[in-house]
Design a protein around this motif. Structure first.
Motif, short mmCIF file in Angstrom:
data_model
loop_
_atom_site.label_atom_id
_atom_site.label_comp_id
_atom_site.label_asym_id
_atom_site.label_seq_id
_atom_site.Cartn_x
_atom_site.Cartn_y
_atom_site.Cartn_z
N ILE A 86 -63.30 -15.50 23.05
CA ILE A 86 -62.23 -16.10 23.85
C ILE A 86 -61.03 -16.47 22.95
N PHE A 87 -61.30 -17.21 21.87
CA PHE A 87 -60.24 -17.80 21.05
C PHE A 87 -59.45 -16.78 20.23
N LYS A 88 -60.16 -15.84 19.60
CA LYS A 88 -59.45 -14.95 18.66
C LYS A 88 -58.36 -14.15 19.34
N PRO A 89 -58.61 -13.53 20.51
CA PRO A 89 -57.50 -12.82 21.15
C PRO A 89 -56.48 -13.76 21.80
N LEU A 90 -56.95 -14.88 22.39
CA LEU A 90 -56.05 -15.80 23.09
C LEU A 90 -54.99 -16.38 22.15
N ALA A 120 -55.93 -24.91 5.92
CA ALA A 120 -54.76 -25.24 6.73
C ALA A 120 -54.82 -24.49 8.05
N VAL A 121 -54.63 -25.24 9.14
CA VAL A 121 -54.50 -24.63 10.47
C VAL A 121 -53.00 -24.68 10.79
N ILE A 122 -52.43 -23.51 11.05
CA ILE A 122 -51.00 -23.42 11.28
C ILE A 122 -50.77 -22.85 12.68
N GLY A 123 -50.18 -23.66 13.56
CA GLY A 123 -50.02 -23.32 14.97
C GLY A 123 -48.69 -22.67 15.27
N PRO A 124 -48.25 -22.74 16.51
CA PRO A 124 -48.71 -23.61 17.60
C PRO A 124 -49.85 -23.00 18.40
N TYR A 125 -50.59 -23.87 19.07
CA TYR A 125 -51.64 -23.41 19.98
C TYR A 125 -51.00 -23.06 21.32
N LYS A 126 -50.45 -21.88 21.41
CA LYS A 126 -49.91 -21.39 22.68
C LYS A 126 -50.52 -20.03 22.91
N SER A 127 -50.85 -19.73 24.15
CA SER A 127 -51.48 -18.46 24.47
C SER A 127 -50.67 -17.30 23.90
N PHE A 128 -51.37 -16.42 23.21
CA PHE A 128 -50.82 -15.18 22.64
C PHE A 128 -49.75 -15.41 21.58
#
Length: 194
Positions: free
Chosen positions: A14-18, A144-152
């Motif tokens: 779910i997460f990797k492509p999203l 480091a987690v570098i976003g943003p967490y937005k779909s696609f």
């Protein structure tokens, strides 16, 4: 297959492509059976999930004690190798559990800031990360987690090289000093890959 492996497989699909997840520096992650203290910035509630599916070894995260009191969710989180920590106080039981995980050669995941950053900027780290780094011979890996967490939109998870700890342990550096060094390494990764 363990529940952890099953959940990881499902979430990865779910997460990797999203979030178009890009993993950088996986070769820096120690592959032997020594303990690893994995320290990451914290920008979103999904960080433990994302770091967990990107790390090549199962990760044991500390999670706030309140989560374990939620029906159903508490059981799921426990089966995902998480363990409770009481925030805002010295939780000796959580410290002992974390040390035990590292000494048994597992991966302990920490967010040294202690809470999610509301601004996305890296905050000050708490001494707990330094405590675990000094009390064990675990490899200390900045992440480091570098976003943003937005779909696609792309989210990057960057694993840095293990931090050289031997000299600091011999010099009996303080937990605060070591945490500052860990945070500086995380900051470097964010600057380099943002």
């Amino acid at each position: 297959m363990t529940f952890y492996d099953f959940a990881r497989s499902v979430v990865t699909v779910i997460f990797k492509p999203l979030y178009r997840v890009q993993v950088i520096g996986i070769e820096n992650f120690p592959k032997d059976s020594r303990g690893v203290l994995l320290c990451s910035n914290h920008i979103h509630n999904f960080d433990p999930i994302l770091v967990g599916i990107c790390a090549p070894r199962p990760v044991h995260f500390m999670a706030k004690a309140e989560v374990f009191r939620v029906p159903v969710l508490g059981g799921i989180v426990r089966n995902l190798n998480a363990f409770p920590v009481k925030r805002g106080m010295s939780d000796r039981e959580a410290l002992r559990k974390g040390l035990s995980i590292l000494k048994e050669g597992h991966v302990l995941g920490l967010f040294p800031e202690g809470t999610r950053s509301k601004t996305g900027e890296l905050g000050k780290g708490l001494a707990g990360a330094g405590f675990f780094a000094l009390r064990t011979d675990a490899d200390v890996v900045p992440c480091a987690v570098i976003g943003p967490y937005k779909s696609f939109h792309r989210v990057k998870v960057v694993f840095g090289k293990p931090i050289e700890m031997e000299k600091l342990r011999k010099e009996k550096a303080s937990a605060d000093q070591v945490t500052e060094l860990i945070m500086a390494e995380i900051h470097k990764l964010i600057r380099e890959y943002q």
